[in-house]
Design a protein around this motif. Structure first.
Motif, PDB file in Angstrom:
ATOM      1  N   VAL A   1      40.868  42.923  24.139  1.00  0.00           N
ATOM      2  CA  VAL A   1      39.706  42.183  24.646  1.00  0.00           C
ATOM      3  C   VAL A   1      39.869  41.907  26.134  1.00  0.00           C
ATOM      4  N   LEU A   2      41.014  41.424  26.529  1.00  0.00           N
ATOM      5  CA  LEU A   2      41.257  41.070  27.930  1.00  0.00           C
ATOM      6  C   LEU A   2      41.042  42.252  28.875  1.00  0.00           C
ATOM      7  N   ASN A   3      41.424  43.428  28.421  1.00  0.00           N
ATOM      8  CA  ASN A   3      41.330  44.614  29.270  1.00  0.00           C
ATOM      9  C   ASN A   3      40.006  45.357  29.132  1.00  0.00           C
TER      10      ASN A   3
ATOM     11  N   GLU B   1      33.571  45.338  19.926  1.00  0.00           N
ATOM     12  CA  GLU B   1      32.190  44.955  20.222  1.00  0.00           C
ATOM     13  C   GLU B   1      32.139  44.036  21.446  1.00  0.00           C
ATOM     14  N   LYS B   2      30.981  44.003  22.074  1.00  0.00           N
ATOM     15  CA  LYS B   2      30.799  43.226  23.303  1.00  0.00           C
ATOM     16  C   LYS B   2      31.071  41.737  23.098  1.00  0.00           C
ATOM     17  N   ASP B   3      30.811  41.235  21.878  1.00  0.00           N
ATOM     18  CA  ASP B   3      31.007  39.807  21.624  1.00  0.00           C
ATOM     19  C   ASP B   3      32.297  39.502  20.864  1.00  0.00           C
TER      20      ASP B   3
ATOM     21  N   VAL C   1      36.621  26.406  27.825  1.00  0.00           N
ATOM     22  CA  VAL C   1      35.403  27.210  27.800  1.00  0.00           C
ATOM     23  C   VAL C   1      35.497  28.156  26.607  1.00  0.00           C
ATOM     24  N   TRP C   2      34.639  27.932  25.620  1.00  0.00           N
ATOM     25  CA  TRP C   2      34.689  28.703  24.385  1.00  0.00           C
ATOM     26  C   TRP C   2      33.744  29.905  24.387  1.00  0.00           C
ATOM     27  N   LYS C   3      32.690  29.804  25.159  1.00  0.00           N
ATOM     28  CA  LYS C   3      31.736  30.919  25.200  1.00  0.00           C
ATOM     29  C   LYS C   3      31.127  30.976  26.595  1.00  0.00           C
ATOM     30  N   ALA C   4      31.085  32.182  27.147  1.00  0.00           N
ATOM     31  CA  ALA C   4      30.528  32.358  28.485  1.00  0.00           C
ATOM     32  C   ALA C   4      29.975  33.767  28.604  1.00  0.00           C
TER      33      ALA C   4
ATOM     34  N   GLY D   1      39.938  36.156  18.065  1.00  0.00           N
ATOM     35  CA  GLY D   1      39.881  35.755  16.663  1.00  0.00           C
ATOM     36  C   GLY D   1      39.098  36.714  15.785  1.00  0.00           C
ATOM     37  N   SER D   2      37.943  37.153  16.251  1.00  0.00           N
ATOM     38  CA  SER D   2      37.125  38.064  15.433  1.00  0.00           C
ATOM     39  C   SER D   2      37.788  39.424  15.282  1.00  0.00           C
TER      40      SER D   2
END
Length: 325
Positions: A124-126, A156-158, A244-247, A162-163
């Motif tokens: 995800v980070l990369n 996926e983009k979102d 920040v949980w969602k941005a 965790g997911s």
């Protein structure tokens, strides 16, 4: 097959359940020693131990899996194969060579990419488009063994850390039960990893979640997703920690084009600094970064509950020009 299963966190639970459902005989489950957590120092079992006990399985918890007494105990179970999934300790050559079919590991990346402790979060980070699971034959190195089977899925983009963790846990369990019969039948030709393609990732630490507003908005958006749920992305607001949980990168998913346009108009009229709040609407706080703006959509102030920004703003007024640390 007679199996000794080694694992500790939630990621490994699905694999253990899958083995039992497929009819394999799990003679013992090896997991990390119990830990004391919280202010009351209450003893907490690992998720794998809880699962094993629920199924009436024998649980072994050696402090050092390489200790002679631990090795002798493993040998007594005469397993055909050892299955490892995020166990948390390195196995000795003596253990690796003990069972008939050796030891196999479920690794949550497409090896040799992302060897190490946190492959899921780094995907995800990369900003990777694809990740997956590898079943490999273990050797004495860190995730360096031959590849037995592999399966990829899109990131996926979102997706958050965790997911993606949940998806790869399920995928790993499914691939494991498909791999074992092939191993027993001799239908798998191991494939050596290409060392020149290998990358390594380190274990996550809490400080890795700190938001550096000098970085680009798209990098910070991936940080927010990759560090969710732990250690979470965070900054400071008025001397308190703001998670920040969602941005989102400003303009990426905004319904009102006028809002996005307004940000750029604001930036043209006034020089802004990274970390500066440049616009506040009823639902979003826009923060300047080193390149672009980050739209905060879900936050949690120290001592408060996690909530959507629209609810957060009802109890905490944020003004344009305020700086986030």
């Amino acid at each position: 097959m007679k199996i000794i299963f080694m694992g500790t966190p939630d990621f490994a639970v699905g694999a253990l359940e899958a083995l039992l459902h497929a009819g394999h005989e799990v003679t013992a489950v090896v997991t990390q020693p119990d830990k004391q957590k919280g202010r009351d120092r209450k003893v907490q079992f690992s998720p794998v131990k809880e699962c094993a006990l629920a199924h009436g399985l024998t649980v072994l918890q050696p402090a050092r899996i390489k200790a002679p007494e631990a090795v002798d105990e493993l040998r007594a179970y005469e397993a055909d194969i050892f299955v490892v999934a995020a166990f948390g300790q390195m196995l000795s050559k003596e253990i690796l060579e003990m069972p008939k079919y050796g030891c196999i590991n479920i690794h949550a990346s497409l090896l040799p990419k992302y060897r190490g402790a946190a492959p899921i979060q780094y995907a995800v980070l990369n900003g990777d488009d694809v990740t997956g699971v590898t079943i490999m034959q273990m050797n004495e190195g860190m995730d360096t063994g031959d590849i037995l089977m592999m399966k990829a899925i899109p990131v996926e983009k979102d997706d958050t850390g965790g997911s993606l963790f949940e998806k790869l846990s399920v995928l790993g369990a499914e691939l494991l039960v498909k791999t074992l019969p092939k191993i027993e039948a001799g239908d798998i030709i191991p494939v050596k990893q290409q060392e020149e393609d290998a990358t390594h990732v380190r274990m996550l630490t809490k400080d890795m979640g700190r938001i550096d507003w000098q970085r680009d908005a798209d990098v910070l958006e991936r940080l927010v997703r990759g560090m969710n749920p732990w250690p979470s992305a965070y900054c400071s607001l008025r001397g308190k920690v703001l998670k920040v949980w969602k941005a989102d990168v400003s303009g990426e998913n905004q319904k009102e084009e006028s809002v996005h346009t307004g940000i750029f108009k604001h930036n043209e009229e006034k020089e802004t600094k990274p970390g500066e709040v440049i616009l506040v609407t009823k639902e979003i706080i826009y923060v300047q970064t080193g390149n672009g703006a980050l739209a905060l959509e879900e936050v949690q102030l120290e001592g408060k509950k996690r909530m959507a920004v629209k609810d957060f703003l009802l109890g905490c007024q944020i003004k344009e020009g305020e700086m986030l640390g």
